[in-house]
Design a protein around this motif. Structure first.
Motif, mmCIF file in Angstrom:
data_model
loop_
_atom_site.group_PDB
_atom_site.id
_atom_site.type_symbol
_atom_site.label_atom_id
_atom_site.label_comp_id
_atom_site.label_asym_id
_atom_site.label_seq_id
_atom_site.Cartn_x
_atom_site.Cartn_y
_atom_site.Cartn_z
ATOM 1 N N ALA A 235 7.192 8.442 3.542
ATOM 2 C CA ALA A 235 5.757 8.233 3.361
ATOM 3 C C ALA A 235 5.010 8.615 4.628
ATOM 4 O O ALA A 235 5.526 8.488 5.736
ATOM 5 N N LEU A 236 3.773 9.079 4.443
ATOM 6 C CA LEU A 236 2.875 9.387 5.553
ATOM 7 C C LEU A 236 1.643 8.514 5.405
ATOM 8 O O LEU A 236 0.893 8.642 4.441
ATOM 9 N N LYS A 237 1.482 7.601 6.356
ATOM 10 C CA LYS A 237 0.334 6.686 6.371
ATOM 11 C C LYS A 237 -0.694 7.237 7.354
ATOM 12 O O LYS A 237 -0.336 7.663 8.464
ATOM 13 N N GLU B 74 1.374 8.221 10.629
ATOM 14 C CA GLU B 74 2.621 7.490 10.817
ATOM 15 C C GLU B 74 3.626 7.832 9.728
ATOM 16 O O GLU B 74 3.329 7.741 8.542
ATOM 17 N N LEU B 75 4.828 8.213 10.130
ATOM 18 C CA LEU B 75 5.937 8.395 9.212
ATOM 19 C C LEU B 75 6.484 7.001 8.903
ATOM 20 O O LEU B 75 6.822 6.242 9.808
ATOM 21 N N CYS B 76 6.543 6.670 7.612
ATOM 22 C CA CYS B 76 7.021 5.350 7.170
ATOM 23 C C CYS B 76 8.078 5.524 6.095
ATOM 24 O O CYS B 76 8.119 6.531 5.404
ATOM 25 N N ALA B 77 8.895 4.509 5.936
ATOM 26 C CA ALA B 77 9.765 4.357 4.764
ATOM 27 C C ALA B 77 10.672 5.549 4.491
ATOM 28 O O ALA B 77 10.854 5.929 3.343
ATOM 29 N N GLY C 270 0.781 -1.233 0.000
ATOM 30 C CA GLY C 270 0.000 0.000 0.000
ATOM 31 C C GLY C 270 0.810 1.278 0.000
ATOM 32 O O GLY C 270 0.240 2.371 0.048
ATOM 33 N N ILE C 271 2.129 1.183 -0.068
ATOM 34 C CA ILE C 271 2.958 2.392 -0.033
ATOM 35 C C ILE C 271 2.554 3.373 -1.133
ATOM 36 O O ILE C 271 2.537 4.577 -0.913
#
Length: 137
Positions: free
Chosen positions: A47-49, A56-59, A27-28
């Motif tokens: 990324a921002l989920k 959530e800060l991701c990746a 889902g990125i």
């Protein structure tokens, strides 16, 4: 270097970079992404989920040839400028994020995955995983 929110045409290159850095997750491509671009090439991303009760800060990742130049910091600041509220993250490198204004979270939102159960976390020592957050400036 230019840091900006990803355009639709940036998504394949950003996801490919995330995959090379072993930061991709299901889902990125649907999450909000920011990219660092150098000479028309995507060299960093974050990324921002959106979860039902938090962000959530991701990746967060930077091509190895572009590390040590402030690219990660610039990506975090671009995300934080646009995020509609406080941002959480899970990390095993808390010192890096503390230097960028994140603190160990006193409370973990109910829908935030407190311990990641994804393939890209298999190599991380889960006992070192910390949940951090940063308030909106």
């Amino acid at each position: 270097m230019l840091v900006r929110e990803a355009l639709p045409e940036d998504i394949p290159a950003a996801v490919a970079l995330a995959r090379r850095l072993e930061l991709d997750y299901p889902g990125i491509e649907a999450d909000r992404l920011w990219v660092a671009e150098d000479n028309d090439r995507i060299v960093g991303l974050v990324a921002l989920k959106t979860h039902p009760d938090c962000l959530e800060l991701c990746a967060l990742g930077v091509d190895p040839d572009h590390r040590g130049m402030g690219t990660g910091k610039a990506l975090i600041e671009a995300l934080m400028t646009e995020a509609p509220g406080a941002v959480h993250l899970a990390t095993i490198i808390p010192g890096f994020f503390e230097a960028r204004g994140f603190r160990v979270a006193s409370q973990v939102p109910a829908t935030f995955p407190a311990r990641r159960v994804t393939s890209w976390c298999d190599s991380c020592p889960r006992e070192r995983c910390m949940i951090m957050s940063r308030e909106k400036p």
